[in-house]
Design an enzyme around this catalytic site. Structure first.
Site, PDB file in Angstrom:
ATOM      1  N   ASP A 292      26.809 -80.858 -29.962  1.00  0.00           N
ATOM      2  CA  ASP A 292      27.458 -81.429 -31.142  1.00  0.00           C
ATOM      3  C   ASP A 292      28.697 -82.209 -30.718  1.00  0.00           C
ATOM      4  O   ASP A 292      29.783 -81.657 -30.614  1.00  0.00           O
ATOM      5  CB  ASP A 292      27.819 -80.313 -32.139  1.00  0.00           C
TER       6      ASP A 292
ATOM      7  N   ASP B  59      35.196 -83.027 -31.245  1.00  0.00           N
ATOM      8  CA  ASP B  59      33.820 -83.349 -30.846  1.00  0.00           C
ATOM      9  C   ASP B  59      33.734 -84.383 -29.721  1.00  0.00           C
ATOM     10  O   ASP B  59      32.948 -85.321 -29.793  1.00  0.00           O
ATOM     11  CB  ASP B  59      32.990 -83.774 -32.064  1.00  0.00           C
TER      12      ASP B  59
ATOM     13  N   LYS C 296      33.559 -72.482 -39.606  1.00  0.00           N
ATOM     14  CA  LYS C 296      34.605 -73.141 -38.827  1.00  0.00           C
ATOM     15  C   LYS C 296      35.970 -72.726 -39.317  1.00  0.00           C
ATOM     16  O   LYS C 296      36.085 -71.948 -40.273  1.00  0.00           O
ATOM     17  CB  LYS C 296      34.428 -74.665 -38.832  1.00  0.00           C
TER      18      LYS C 296
ATOM     19  N   ASP D 125      29.976 -72.954 -32.881  1.00  0.00           N
ATOM     20  CA  ASP D 125      30.365 -74.294 -32.420  1.00  0.00           C
ATOM     21  C   ASP D 125      31.634 -74.147 -31.584  1.00  0.00           C
ATOM     22  O   ASP D 125      32.617 -73.543 -32.032  1.00  0.00           O
ATOM     23  CB  ASP D 125      30.590 -75.201 -33.648  1.00  0.00           C
TER      24      ASP D 125
ATOM     25  N   HIS E 226      26.492 -74.746 -30.897  1.00  0.00           N
ATOM     26  CA  HIS E 226      26.835 -76.162 -30.959  1.00  0.00           C
ATOM     27  C   HIS E 226      27.815 -76.388 -29.822  1.00  0.00           C
ATOM     28  O   HIS E 226      29.005 -76.109 -29.952  1.00  0.00           O
ATOM     29  CB  HIS E 226      27.472 -76.532 -32.301  1.00  0.00           C
TER      30      HIS E 226
ATOM     31  N   HIS F 170      35.020 -74.794 -33.213  1.00  0.00           N
ATOM     32  CA  HIS F 170      35.266 -74.238 -34.540  1.00  0.00           C
ATOM     33  C   HIS F 170      36.064 -72.946 -34.561  1.00  0.00           C
ATOM     34  O   HIS F 170      36.054 -72.211 -35.546  1.00  0.00           O
ATOM     35  CB  HIS F 170      33.934 -74.028 -35.275  1.00  0.00           C
TER      36      HIS F 170
HETATM   37  C1  RNT Z   1      31.092 -79.963 -38.419  1.00  0.00           C
HETATM   38  C2  RNT Z   1      29.990 -79.204 -37.767  1.00  0.00           C
HETATM   39  C3  RNT Z   1      28.615 -79.790 -37.923  1.00  0.00           C
HETATM   40  C4  RNT Z   1      28.554 -81.280 -37.727  1.00  0.00           C
HETATM   41  C5  RNT Z   1      27.165 -81.841 -37.609  1.00  0.00           C
HETATM   42  C6  RNT Z   1      27.131 -83.313 -37.819  1.00  0.00           C
HETATM   43  O1  RNT Z   1      32.342 -79.526 -38.089  1.00  0.00           O
HETATM   44  O2  RNT Z   1      30.279 -79.000 -36.431  1.00  0.00           O
HETATM   45  O3  RNT Z   1      27.744 -79.115 -37.090  1.00  0.00           O
HETATM   46  O4  RNT Z   1      29.275 -81.668 -36.603  1.00  0.00           O
HETATM   47  O5  RNT Z   1      26.289 -81.180 -38.425  1.00  0.00           O
HETATM   48 ZN    ZN Z   2      28.730 -78.095 -35.218  1.00  0.00          ZN
END
Ligand code: RNT
Ligand code: ZN
Length: 413
Positions: free
Chosen positions: A321, A291, A223, A254, A281, A257
């Site tokens: 996520d 999120d 990230k 993600d 994610h 990220h």
């Molecule tokens: C954190 C990551 C991670 C978490 C989860 C809970 O920035 O995205 O994946 O959100 O594992």
């Molecule tokens: Zn994540």
């Protein structure tokens, strides 16, 4: 327009609607268990969430036991079409109320999850939990300069990996285990290389034990920054891209990220050229890695289209996520996951053959014209049909079920 008429409409553009539905029905979406309880888990349901991630809101009635979380999930799952998996974190262990440390977790602590998932035909995915713990209090885990801290988290991750393999064997299908650590510095580091060397050493130790890839596949997630780690993230995105490629692991992308002008939809094709499989994610960052619940927005559709256009349904593991504590949590699950399913269906209905032909022949005018027309194709009838064949409500009627459950169960907690 009814379903048949819609199918004929799509057919004019070379799209087989029935085939698209069949295709999407086979794609599993791994639903993050942690939306159900604001990422608290059952080690200590009153514990603090740390690691630079945050849930905001205090909507009443969050699940505080495995039974409650599973009951909530069952309600959500009954309202979401398509194939589902559940994504667990190590802190969601079921130890019968006994306090079990992160380095004492065992496969048996997940037996109740396994039998519950088996009964429902759900796959399971897994994550070690390297945050919300005194040993992560310095903001560093696998990259800590303190050997004892590093060893603690290596042990936790190794155990998590063993548990994942055990779950895979019990279910007879692959578990994807995702490793994310919060490690970073609030302020400018003096030794970036040293921190990254230590992270590499720890990860190599975790992955040194052979594992049967039929039952467990490992993925690593980077990230940009977290709260309290604004200046430096040890496991940056480029760090984990290189690490995943060099070690034959999955890379986790993600959606929240990357820098705000970067999109993971653009990165999927690159990753697919250099690694056999990846993990997503799917999340929705609002101004930061917030999120938020996934909505049916441009980026969600772009992510789904990239998977479908590349015929990569079998190579891209789709995980969600998001964690929103300000609205009904069961509804959050339903909204976010229905949207993911909706985007996959939307993407499967794209006349991508025609669009690619326009592109290759240099007819960018037709490409743009058609891309814009698609937005008002009779998608909603196909979506309704998809929900019907999945045996779930085709419209907002699902919300009545969630509200009734809230009155009867959640509000009573
Ligand atoms: C954190 C990551 C991670 C978490 C989860 C809970 O920035 O995205 O994946 O959100 O594992
Ligand atoms: Zn994540």
């Amino acid at each position: 327009m009814d379903y048949r008429q819609s199918a004929e409409y799509y057919a004019r553009y070379g799209v087989d609607v029935d085939a698209a539905i069949e295709r999407v029905l086979k794609i599993p979406v791994s639903v993050n268990c942690w939306q159900g309880d604001d990422v608290r888990g059952f080690e200590d349901p009153d514990g603090e969430l740390t690691g630079g991630i945050q849930t905001t809101g205090n909507y009443p009635g969050r699940a505080r036991t495995p039974e409650q979380l599973r009951a909530d999930f069952d309600v959500a799952a009954s309202l979401i079409p398509g194939k589902k998996r559940i994504n667990l974190h190590a802190i969601y262990l079921d130890a019968d109320g006994e306090r079990v440390g992160r380095c004492d977790i065992l496969p048996k602590h997940f037996d109740s999850w396994i039998s519950w998932a088996k009964e429902r035909g759900l796959g399971i995915d897994f994550n070690p939990t390297c945050f919300s713990h005194p040993m992560s209090g310095s903001g560093l885990t696998l990259s800590s300069p303190d050997r004892a801290v590093r060893e603690f988290w290596v042990e936790h991750c190794r155990r998590s990996r063993d548990i994942a393999e055990y779950i895979g064997k019990q279910l007879g299908e692959t578990v994807v285990t995702n490793y994310w650590v919060p490690d970073g510095y609030k302020d400018t580091p003096a030794d970036r290389l040293g921190a990254r060397e230590r992270l590499t050493e720890s990860l190599d130790e975790i992955f040194s034990r052979p594992v049967d890839k039929k039952y467990n596949k490992d993925a690593v997630e980077g990230k940009v920054f977290g709260i309290g780690a604004e200046s430096f993230t040890v496991g940056s995105n480029d760090y984990y891209l290189a690490y995943a490629v060099s070690r034959g692991l999955l890379w986790t992308l993600d959606a929240g990220h990357f820098h705000p002008t970067e999109f993971i939809s653009d990165k999927i094709s690159t990753a697919l050229l250099f690694m056999p499989e990846i993990l997503l994610h799917v999340s929705r960052p609002v101004r930061w890695d917030s999120d938020h619940v996934v909505t049916f927005d441009d980026e969600l559709r772009a992510i789904a289209c990239e998977i479908m256009r590349a015929d990569a349904d079998g190579r891209v593991h789709i995980g969600l996520d998001f964690f929103d504590a300000s609205i009904n949590r069961v509804a959050a699950w339903v909204i976010g996951t229905r949207n993911m399913q909706k985007a996959l269906l939307y993407a499967a209905l794209e006349p991508s053959k025609l669009l690619k032909e326009y592109e290759l022949s240099g007819d960018f005018t037709s490409r743009l014209a058609l891309m814009e027309e698609i937005k008002t194709f009779p998608f909603s009838t196909v979506w309704e049909h998809y929900c019907e064949v999945s045996g779930v409500p085709k419209d907002l009627g699902w919300l009545d079920t969630v509200k009734a459950y809230e009155r009867k169960v959640v509000a009573e907690r």
